[in-house]
Scaffold this active site. Structure first.
Site, PDB file in Angstrom:
ATOM      1  N   ARG A 160      45.900 -29.093  -2.629  1.00  0.00           N
ATOM      2  CA  ARG A 160      45.763 -28.379  -1.362  1.00  0.00           C
ATOM      3  C   ARG A 160      47.099 -27.741  -0.956  1.00  0.00           C
ATOM      4  O   ARG A 160      47.477 -27.737   0.220  1.00  0.00           O
ATOM      5  CB  ARG A 160      45.277 -29.318  -0.243  1.00  0.00           C
ATOM      6  CG  ARG A 160      43.959 -30.006  -0.522  1.00  0.00           C
ATOM      7  CD  ARG A 160      42.795 -29.013  -0.632  1.00  0.00           C
ATOM      8  NE  ARG A 160      41.553 -29.740  -0.866  1.00  0.00           N
ATOM      9  CZ  ARG A 160      41.118 -30.088  -2.075  1.00  0.00           C
ATOM     10  NH1 ARG A 160      41.803 -29.751  -3.139  1.00  0.00           N
ATOM     11  NH2 ARG A 160      39.993 -30.747  -2.218  1.00  0.00           N
ATOM     12  N   SER A 234      37.053 -30.331   6.297  1.00  0.00           N
ATOM     13  CA  SER A 234      37.942 -31.484   6.151  1.00  0.00           C
ATOM     14  C   SER A 234      39.257 -31.236   6.891  1.00  0.00           C
ATOM     15  O   SER A 234      39.966 -30.278   6.600  1.00  0.00           O
ATOM     16  CB  SER A 234      38.223 -31.750   4.671  1.00  0.00           C
ATOM     17  OG  SER A 234      37.034 -32.101   3.996  1.00  0.00           O
ATOM     18  N   GLU A 330      45.090 -31.096   6.762  1.00  0.00           N
ATOM     19  CA  GLU A 330      44.791 -29.990   5.864  1.00  0.00           C
ATOM     20  C   GLU A 330      44.721 -28.671   6.638  1.00  0.00           C
ATOM     21  O   GLU A 330      45.017 -27.604   6.112  1.00  0.00           O
ATOM     22  CB  GLU A 330      43.463 -30.263   5.153  1.00  0.00           C
ATOM     23  CG  GLU A 330      43.127 -29.329   4.030  1.00  0.00           C
ATOM     24  CD  GLU A 330      41.926 -29.814   3.232  1.00  0.00           C
ATOM     25  OE1 GLU A 330      41.127 -28.950   2.836  1.00  0.00           O
ATOM     26  OE2 GLU A 330      41.788 -31.028   2.994  1.00  0.00           O
TER      27      GLU A 330
END
Length: 334
Positions: A160, A234, A330
């Site tokens: 990520r 998320s 995130e």
């Protein structure tokens, strides 16, 4: 090219946060982008607004990316190369690839956002990361409006993560991405519940299309639709800890799930950690943690970005206190 003043960003973010931008500029072509960056390099860039939490009014010019187009630039017996403009909707691009019989990104179906956001975040799901299909990222530098391109290696992709989230954060506008896709599928069905979902669908010989449908089914069953409940998918990354730390934690938490990264590193599902701290299904006022997926923070109505941010702080602290693990967000915080 039309500049709107003092405009609400409510329609431009999937959390449904109502803050305003001093100026909003929607760009549809590269020529419009060039003109926009000539006028001011001090900009914020928004695509699908699916990975951002707005906590205050934006004083900079906000550029909304609507660059569209998909072009074949190369082909051989095994692969095809496509240059995709950064404003294309990611899921629409996945469907386009599948309908044309190509493979490589089917596990990434139904991820919200635009193509331009994909390399920044190095989006991933069900054992696949977008970096595995990216050949090149083309962008403009905000400081001098110059064009540049990075190869896959130059993007410094991580979990990520990418150079665009770090050294180049806030300095570039991704204009297009070149993807290298396979003509013969090599399917990844071992991660998560894909195999079980394929069995439920009655599929014994999966194709990229059936794998994508399985992913869509799974994601739809677990994740709230942002058109109905404000969210950004998320909110937290799955943390990676040392295998030694994981073994130590297993003495106290023997049911802790994990995914080995290497001999020395182990990944822990953040959703499990958050659920063990009692947050799954939590709600106070208009903010909460989704009842089916603890990774997802939600806006049930008129919550502010600061309300959601403060909830994320409480979750981070509780996971740290219980497990000694530092979670990372995130979602980008503006």
């Amino acid at each position: 090219m039309n500049i709107e003043k003092n405009i609400s960003l409510l329609p431009y973010n999937t959390f449904g946060i109502n803050v305003s931008a001093a100026s909003l500029l929607v760009v549809h072509t590269n020529d419009e982008l060039v003109e926009a960056l000539k006028s001011t390099p001090n900009v914020r860039i928004i695509g699908g607004g699916s990975n951002v939490l707005l906590t205050k009014d934006i004083t900079e010019v906000v550029i909304c990316n609507q660059l569209k187009g998909i072009k074949k630039i190369n082909e051989d017996n095994d692969h095809i190369w496509l240059e995709v403009q950064s404003g294309e909707i990611w899921h629409d691009f996945v469907l386009f690839v599948i309908e044309n019989g190509w493979a490589g990104i089917e596990n990434l179906a139904l991820i919200p956002g635009t193509v331009g956001a994909a390399p920044i975040q190095n989006i991933g799901a069900y054992g696949v990361e977008v970096k595995d299909a990216i050949e090149q990222v083309n962008f403009r530098r905000l400081t001098d409006n110059s064009e540049a391109s990075f190869s896959n290696a130059e993007c410094k992709f991580g979990y990520r993560d990418s150079i665009f989230k770090n050294e180049l954060k806030g300095q570039i506008f991704i204009s297009s991405v070149v993807f290298k896709l396979r003509k013969k599928a090599i399917l990844n069905t071992s991660y998560g519940a894909i195999r079980q979902e394929l069995e439920k669908m009655g599929i014994s010989e999966p194709t990229p299309k059936s794998v994508a449908q399985a992913v869509i089914n799974i994601r739809s069953s677990k994740l709230p639709d942002p058109k109905k409940i404000g969210n950004a998918g998320s909110f937290f990354k799955n943390p990676t800890i040392t295998t030694e730390q994981y073994r130590h934690l297993c003495l106290k938490f023997p049911d802790m799930p994990s995914y080995p990264v290497s001999d020395r590193l182990t990944k822990i599902p953040a959703g499990w950690l958050i659920e063990q701290c009692g947050w799954k299904g939590y709600r106070t006022g208009d903010i909460g943690v989704h009842a089916k997926q603890a990774l997802v923070l939600v806006n049930y109505g008129k919550a502010s970005g600061n309300d959601i941010y403060e909830l994320s702080e409480l979750i981070l602290n509780s996971v740290k206190d219980k497990f000694g693990i530092n979670l990372e967000r995130e979602v980008q915080i503006w």
